[in-house]
Motif scaffolding. Structure first.
Motif, PDB file in Angstrom:
ATOM      1  N   VAL A  52      48.032   1.074 -69.708  1.00 16.10           N
ATOM      2  CA  VAL A  52      48.969   1.670 -68.771  1.00 16.10           C
ATOM      3  C   VAL A  52      49.904   0.566 -68.313  1.00 16.10           C
ATOM      4  O   VAL A  52      49.479  -0.499 -67.867  1.00 16.10           O
ATOM      5  CB  VAL A  52      48.233   2.293 -67.560  1.00 16.10           C
ATOM      6  CG1 VAL A  52      49.217   2.850 -66.558  1.00 16.10           C
ATOM      7  CG2 VAL A  52      47.276   3.394 -68.053  1.00 16.10           C
ATOM      8  N   ASP A  53      51.211   0.806 -68.467  1.00 19.67           N
ATOM      9  CA  ASP A  53      52.256  -0.148 -68.087  1.00 19.67           C
ATOM     10  C   ASP A  53      53.147   0.567 -67.068  1.00 19.67           C
ATOM     11  O   ASP A  53      54.059   1.306 -67.453  1.00 19.67           O
ATOM     12  CB  ASP A  53      53.040  -0.577 -69.335  1.00 19.67           C
ATOM     13  CG  ASP A  53      54.063  -1.660 -69.035  1.00 19.67           C
ATOM     14  OD1 ASP A  53      54.044  -2.223 -67.923  1.00 19.67           O
ATOM     15  OD2 ASP A  53      54.866  -1.941 -69.946  1.00 19.67           O
ATOM     16  N   GLY A  54      52.853   0.346 -65.773  1.00 13.73           N
ATOM     17  CA  GLY A  54      53.566   1.093 -64.731  1.00 13.73           C
ATOM     18  C   GLY A  54      53.124   2.534 -64.793  1.00 13.73           C
ATOM     19  O   GLY A  54      51.941   2.839 -64.597  1.00 13.73           O
ATOM     20  N   THR A  55      54.036   3.433 -65.104  1.00 11.73           N
ATOM     21  CA  THR A  55      53.669   4.846 -65.280  1.00 11.73           C
ATOM     22  C   THR A  55      53.641   5.236 -66.756  1.00 11.73           C
ATOM     23  O   THR A  55      53.318   6.396 -67.064  1.00 11.73           O
ATOM     24  CB  THR A  55      54.670   5.757 -64.535  1.00 11.73           C
ATOM     25  OG1 THR A  55      55.975   5.538 -65.056  1.00 11.73           O
ATOM     26  CG2 THR A  55      54.632   5.503 -63.042  1.00 11.73           C
ATOM     27  N   ASP A  56      53.932   4.311 -67.657  1.00 12.42           N
ATOM     28  CA  ASP A  56      53.896   4.595 -69.090  1.00 12.42           C
ATOM     29  C   ASP A  56      52.493   4.344 -69.663  1.00 12.42           C
ATOM     30  O   ASP A  56      51.828   3.388 -69.283  1.00 12.42           O
ATOM     31  CB  ASP A  56      54.866   3.694 -69.860  1.00 12.42           C
ATOM     32  CG  ASP A  56      56.323   4.058 -69.611  1.00 12.42           C
ATOM     33  OD1 ASP A  56      56.590   5.228 -69.283  1.00 12.42           O
ATOM     34  OD2 ASP A  56      57.174   3.158 -69.751  1.00 12.42           O
ATOM     35  N   ILE A  57      52.082   5.209 -70.561  1.00 11.95           N
ATOM     36  CA  ILE A  57      50.856   4.988 -71.333  1.00 11.95           C
ATOM     37  C   ILE A  57      51.338   4.541 -72.710  1.00 11.95           C
ATOM     38  O   ILE A  57      52.066   5.269 -73.398  1.00 11.95           O
ATOM     39  CB  ILE A  57      49.992   6.244 -71.409  1.00 11.95           C
ATOM     40  CG1 ILE A  57      49.566   6.637 -69.994  1.00 11.95           C
ATOM     41  CG2 ILE A  57      48.794   6.013 -72.325  1.00 11.95           C
ATOM     42  CD1 ILE A  57      48.804   7.940 -69.903  1.00 11.95           C
ATOM     43  N   VAL A  58      50.946   3.324 -73.078  1.00 13.92           N
ATOM     44  CA  VAL A  58      51.496   2.662 -74.264  1.00 13.92           C
ATOM     45  C   VAL A  58      50.388   2.408 -75.266  1.00 13.92           C
ATOM     46  O   VAL A  58      49.271   2.036 -74.910  1.00 13.92           O
ATOM     47  CB  VAL A  58      52.148   1.315 -73.828  1.00 13.92           C
ATOM     48  CG1 VAL A  58      52.697   0.562 -75.034  1.00 13.92           C
ATOM     49  CG2 VAL A  58      53.223   1.553 -72.791  1.00 13.92           C
ATOM     50  N   ARG A  59      50.697   2.584 -76.539  1.00 18.08           N
ATOM     51  CA  ARG A  59      49.768   2.223 -77.614  1.00 18.08           C
ATOM     52  C   ARG A  59      49.598   0.713 -77.589  1.00 18.08           C
ATOM     53  O   ARG A  59      50.569  -0.037 -77.656  1.00 18.08           O
ATOM     54  CB  ARG A  59      50.332   2.696 -78.967  1.00 18.08           C
ATOM     55  CG  ARG A  59      49.601   2.208 -80.184  1.00 18.08           C
ATOM     56  CD  ARG A  59      48.496   3.175 -80.571  1.00 18.08           C
ATOM     57  NE  ARG A  59      47.614   2.569 -81.550  1.00 18.08           N
ATOM     58  CZ  ARG A  59      47.635   2.856 -82.844  1.00 18.08           C
ATOM     59  NH1 ARG A  59      48.478   3.739 -83.303  1.00 18.08           N
ATOM     60  NH2 ARG A  59      46.789   2.273 -83.661  1.00 18.08           N
TER      61      ARG A  59
END
Length: 137
Positions: free
Chosen positions: A129-136
């Motif tokens: 989780v990067d801030g509100t983004d869910i990143v591969r």
């Protein structure tokens, strides 16, 4: 010139042969699908934003491309390849779990099989989780 005489084939022999052939073809097809399902591939590369935290409901999941992202409990996100380990069909988020429409396998939001015929869990996909983004990851 004499023609060779062939013995008539019994109906039972023909039907048995057809049944054996059908079973062999089905087994071969399922075997190929299972082989493909053992190594699911996803097209999303590391660093790709899959979704945002507000789009993944607590106690549910969302499909994004070849990956399903879940939130089993508040603030805990998990991701899995959508490929069912039974025969390679794409699973979908359904209620408080994941389901395969092809043969009825079900998985919990942690990717663990809860109902067969699948005998193994979904393949986990690393995320962060990067801030509100869910990143591969």
């Amino acid at each position: 010139m004499d023609q060779p005489v062939s013995a008539p084939v019994a109906r039972r022999t023909v039907l048995t042969g057809a049944a054996v052939g059908a079973v062999a073809l089905t087994a071969a097809a399922c075997g190929d699908a299972r082989q493909a399902a053992t190594k699911p591939k996803t097209t999303e590369t590391p660093g790709t934003a899959l979704t945002t935290t507000d789009k993944v409901p607590v106690g549910g999941g969302v499909v994004t491309g070849d990956i399903v992202v879940t939130q089993p409990v508040a603030g805990q996100y998990k991701a899995f390849a959508r490929t069912c380990p039974h025969a390679g069909c794409a699973v979908a988020a359904e209620g408080a779990g994941l389901a395969c429409p092809c043969h009825g396998s079900r998985f919990d939001l942690s990717g663990e099989v809860t109902q067969g015929p699948a005998a193994s869990n979904l393949t986990s996909v690393p995320i962060r989780v990067d801030g509100t983004d869910i990143v591969r990851a």
